[in-house]
Write a protein that holds these residues in place. Structure first.
Motif: not given
Lengths: 295, 413
Positions: B28, B86, B93-94, B97-98, B117, B120
Motif C-alpha cells: 500500500g 501489504e 494492500a487495497s 491504501a483505503r 499495485c 491500488v
C-alpha cells in the motif's frame, strides 16, 4: 527404464521430507484430535534453531546430527509448553475452536520467531559428508536424500513400534480411543496428551532441522510446509502415520513422474491426489474410521 | 456419531488449507496534508516470508527522507512516514491504501507485487491521491511500452520486467553468443513466464538461436525442488553451449541453488543467469553463491558518485549491511516525494501529481527523470556478475557490472 528409475528415486527423495513433516502432525491429530496449524511454525522454529546452533557454517556429521536432535528437543519443550498453556484448556471443545487457536498460535510463533531471529532469510550449509551425489544404475542419487529417506523410514518404524509394541503405546492408543475410559482405568490422560504433543512438535523440529540445508530459512517456511503436510495427512488419513508415509511417497513419486512424462501437469499432483481421495475415500487412504468419527 | 458429521474435521482441514493457500501478499501507499505537515503512507510487506523486502523498502525510504531533509529539501515542512503491512497480497494492500486515504493520507509509496499495485492504482486515481511504486514491475503499470500512462496518479520508479530482461539480453547476447541451449526454472505465474518469454524473444532477435532443453515451472512459495533438480541434472547437454535461466527470486532461488548443488547442476553449464532480485540471496549463501549473471536495477558497486557513496555508507552504518535493490527503490521513492514537495511547497496531492511529471531526482544512479507522459522513471538497469567469495564484502564478489541506460531498452526517453 533409466528415466523411470531416476524419476522414481527423485520422487521418493521429494516425498520423504514431506512425510517427516507430516508425521508429527498426524500423530497429534490421531491422539489428541487437534488439527494443529501451528505445526508449520514448529517446523520453522526447528529450522531456525538448527541454523542458529550451527551458525550457518559447515560442520562434521556428529555435530550436524547432534544439532538436529537438539532442535527436536527444543521443539519438544515448546510443544509441551504450548499444550499446557493453550490446548489443554481446549480439549473437549469443538474442533473448530482448537483449529482457530492453532492458527492464532501459528501467527504468534511467526511473530516471535521474527523477533528472535529477525526477518532476514538465512541458509545452513550442508555438511561435506552429505553433500554431492553418487551413481546407481546410471542414475545420480544425492547423498543427503539417502539420509533423509533413512531417517524418514526410521521415524515411521519407530512410531509404529512405539504405538503398537510398547506399553506406553498401548496407553496412548487407549487415550486416543476413549479418553474417559482411560481415565477411569487410572491412566493420567492429560500427561499422556502432553507427551504426545511434545513428541509431535519434536518431529516437526527435527524435520525443520533436516530440511534447513536445502531451503532458505525464513518465516515463510511455516505456511508453506503447513499446507503441504496437511494435504499429506488428509490423503493418508487423519491420524494415520503409515497413511502419511504412503501419501507422501505417492505424492512425491507422482510429481516426479509427471515432471518426467507429463510436465504440463507437474505441480498439480498434490491437488489431484487430495481431490481424488476426498471423492473416492473421504477418510483417507489409511484413515482410522473410529478416530475420524470421534473427532 | 452420524455419518454426516464424521468428516467435519476433514472438511475443515481442507477448507482452512485452501484458505491458507490463498493467503498471499501485496502492498500500500502514502498520504498528504497541509503545507505545515505532510504524512506519506508506505505500504510494504512487513510480516511473513517477504518481510525482509518490506524492511528494505521502509529502511530505504526513511534514509531517503533523512538525506533529503539534510539537503534542505521541503524545508519548513514536517514530513512524516506511516507504514502499513501489504502482507504480499492485493487485498491487504487495497485495504491499507483505503485506510490511508480515508485518514487523509494521500501520498502513498512502496508495494512489492504487481497485483497489489494494479489493485491500488485505480483506488488512488479515484480518491485523488498519489502513488509512487517501489518494487512492482509489471509492464502495464506505467506507460513505458505504450507511451501513455494507464494510471493518471501513479508513478513507477523501478524498471519494468521487460526492461530488466532486455538489459540482460543486451549483455548476454554479447558475452555468451555461443550459449544456446537453455534449461529454465521459474515461478509459474505471470512474472516468471513473462521474464523468460521476453528474454528468449530478445535473444532470438539478437541473433542467438535459443533452444529450450528443459522448462520447469513451480508454484510461487514452493521450496521442495528435488524432482525438478534431479530431472534438470539428467537433461543438461554439453557444458559449453548450455545455460540455466532462473525466473525466480528470494527463497525459490536460494532453495534451487542449495538443492542443485548436490547434482552440480550449475557446474555443468556455461552460464547461470537470472532476472530480478538476487543479491540478497547471494549474500545469504555466505560465500557459497555460484557464478551468476543477474539483471535488476541496482548493486552497491554500480555507481561511482557521491550520492551513491553516501547512500551506501550511511545505510551500512545504520543497518550493518549494504543496501540492495529494494532499499534503493524505497530510497528513490522518498527522494521523488521530497523533491516534489519541495517544488510545490506543500503536500497537496493534485500539485504533487503535476510536480512528479517530468521531475528530476538526484539518485544514487545519477540524475534521473520521471517521464511526464509514461510516469516511468527513466533509470538504468544493472547487470551484475557475482560470485560467492568468503573474503569479499558480505561474502559476494562483484566481478563485473554493466549499466544499461534506459534509452537502450525503451523507445521513450
Amino acid at each position: 527404464m533409466g528415466e523411470f528409475f531416476a524419476a522414481l528415486i527423485a520422487g521418493v527423495a521429494q516425498g520423504v521430507p514431506l512425510f517427516i513433516v507430516a508425521s508429527g502432525l498426524t500423530l497429534i491429530f490421531g491422539v489428541l484430535h487437534v488439527l494443529n496449524f501451528a505445526h508449520g511454525a514448529f517446523f520453522m522454529i526447528g529450522a531456525f534453531a538448527f541454523a542458529s546452533l550451527l551458525g550457518g557454517g559447515s560442520v562434521n556429521v556428529l555435530v550436524f546430527l547432534a544439532a538436529a536432535l537438539a532442535a527436536a528437543v527444543v521443539l519438544a519443550v515448546v510443544g509441551a509448553a504450548t499444550d499446557v498453556m493453550v490446548f489443554k484448556r481446549l480439549y473437549g471443545h469443538d474442533h473448530m475452536v482448537t483449529l482457530l487457536a492453532s492458527y492464532a498460535l501459528l501467527l504468534m510463533l511467526e511473530g516471535i520467531t521474527a523477533e528472535i531471529w529477525g526477518v532476514q532469510p538465512r541458509t545452513q550449509r550442508q555438511t561435506p559428508a552429505f553433500a554431492g551425489s553418487f551413481e546407481v544404475l546410471s542414475v545420480r542419487v544425492a547423498v543427503y536424500d539417502v539420509l533423509l529417506v533413512g531417517i524418514g523410514l526410521a521415524i515411521a518404524g519407530g512410531l509404529y513400534w512405539m504405538l503398537q509394541r510398547t506399553s506406553y503405546g498401548q496407553i496412548v492408543r487407549a487415550v486416543a480411543t476413549d479418553e474417559q475410559m482411560a481415565r477411569a482405568l487410572g491412566i493420567r490422560a492429560r500427561r499422556v496428551q502432553t507427551g504426545v504433543f511434545a513428541l509431535g512438535a519434536a518431529l516437526a523440529g527435527l524435520s525443520g532441522a533436516l530440511i534447513a540445508p536445502l531451503v532458505s530459512v525464513d518465516v515463510g517456511l511455516a505456511p508453506t510446509f503447513a499446507i503441504q503436510s496437511f494435504a499429506i495427512v488428509i490423503i493418508g488419513g487423519l491420524g494415520s502415520v503409515s497413511g502419511a508415509l504412503v501419501a507422501a511417497l505417492l505424492v512425491g513419486i507422482s510429481e516426479s513422474l509427471l515432471i518426467s512424462y507429463a510436465p504440463d501437469l507437474a505441480g498439480f499432483s498434490l491437488y489431484i491426489a487430495v481431490a481424488l481421495v476426498l471423492m473416492v475415500r473421504p477418510r483417507g487412504l489409511m484413515g482410522n474410521p473410529a478416530i475420524t468419527a470421534r473427532a | 456419531m452420524p455419518r454426516s458429521t464424521r468428516f467435519v474435521p476433514l472438511a475443515t482441514a481442507v477448507g482452512v488449507t485452501v484458505a491458507l493457500a490463498g493467503c498471499g501478499g501485496d502492498s500500500g501507499g502514502s498520504g498528504g496534508g497541509s503545507s505545515e505537515s505532510v504524512t506519506i503512507g508506505v505500504i510494504a510487506p512487513m510480516e511473513g516470508g517477504f518481510a525482509d523486502i518490506g524492511n528494505n523498502i521502509v529502511n530505504g525510504f526513511n534514509l531517503g527522507l533523512k538525506h533529503a531533509q539534510e539537503d534542505g529539501l521541503a524545508e519548513g515542512i514536517d514530513v512524516r512516514v506511516e507504514v502499513k503491512d501489504e502482507q504480499a497480497n492485493a487485498q491487504a494492500a487495497s485495504q491499507a491504501a483505503r485506510d490511508f486515504l480515508s485518514d487523509d493520507v494521500q501520498l502513498l509509496a512502496g508495494m512489492l507485487t504487481t497485483p497489489a499495485c494494479s489493485a491500488v492504482a485505480p483506488l488512488v486515481d479515484e480518491a485523488g491521491g498519489v502513488l509512487v511504486t517501489s518494487v512492482c514491475a509489471g509492464n502495464d503499470l506505467s506507460g513505458a511500452y505504450t507511451g501513455e500512462t494507464p494510471f493518471e496518479r501513479t508513478f513507477s520508479l523501478s524498471p519494468r520486467d521487460a526492461m530488466v530482461s532486455d538489459a540482460l539480453v543486451e549483455t548476454m547476447s554479447e558475452k555468451f553468443p555461443e550459449v544456446t541451449n537453455y534449461n529454465v526454472f521459474g515461478y509459474d505465474y505471470a512474472w516468471g513466464r513473462d521474464t523468460w518469454g521476453t528474454y528468449r524473444e530478445g535473444m532470438t532477435d539478437a541473433g542467438v538461436a535459443v533452444d529450450v532443453d528443459q522448462e520447469f515451472w513451480v508454484p510461487l512459495g514452493e521450496t521442495n525442488f528435488r524432482s525438478q533438480v534431479s530431472a534438470m541434472s539428467r537433461g543438461i547437454g554439453a557444458k559449453e553451449d548450455s545455460a540455466v535461466f532462473l525466473a525466480t527470486y528470494g527463497a525459490g532461488t536460494s532453495a534451487f541453488l542449495q538443492q542443485a548443488s548436490a547434482f552440480d547442476v550449475v557446474g555443468n553449464v556455461n552460464l547461470l543467469a537470472s532476472a530480478g532480485g538476487y543479491y540478497p540471496v547471494a549474500r545469504q549463501l555466505d560465500g557459497a553463491a555460484p557464478d551468476m549473471w543477474n539483471a535488476y536495477d541496482y548493486n552497491y558497486a554500480a555507481y561511482d558518485n557521491e550520492t551513491n557513496k553516501r547512500f551506501v555508507e550511511d545505510y551500512e552504518a545504520e543497518h550493518g549491511q549494504k543496501p540492495v535493490s529494494w532499499t534503493f527503490e524505497g530510497y528513490q521513492a522518498a527522494l521523488a516525494y521530497m523533491t516534489a514537495i519541495d517544488e510545490v511547497g506543500s503536500g497537496d496531492a493534485d500539485e504533487i501529481v503535476e510536480a512528479l511529471k517530468g521531475l528530476e531526482i538526484e539518485s544514487p544512479a545519477g540524475s534521473l527523470t520521471i517521464d511526464a507522459e509514461t510516469h516511468q522513471l527513466l533509470a538504468p538497469t544493472v547487470v551484475s556478475h557475482t560470485r560467492g567469495n568468503p573474503d569479499a564484502p558480505e561474502g559476494v564478489e562483484v566481478l563485473e557490472t554493466v549499466v544499461v541506460p534506459a534509452a537502450d531498452v525503451l523507445d521513450v526517453g
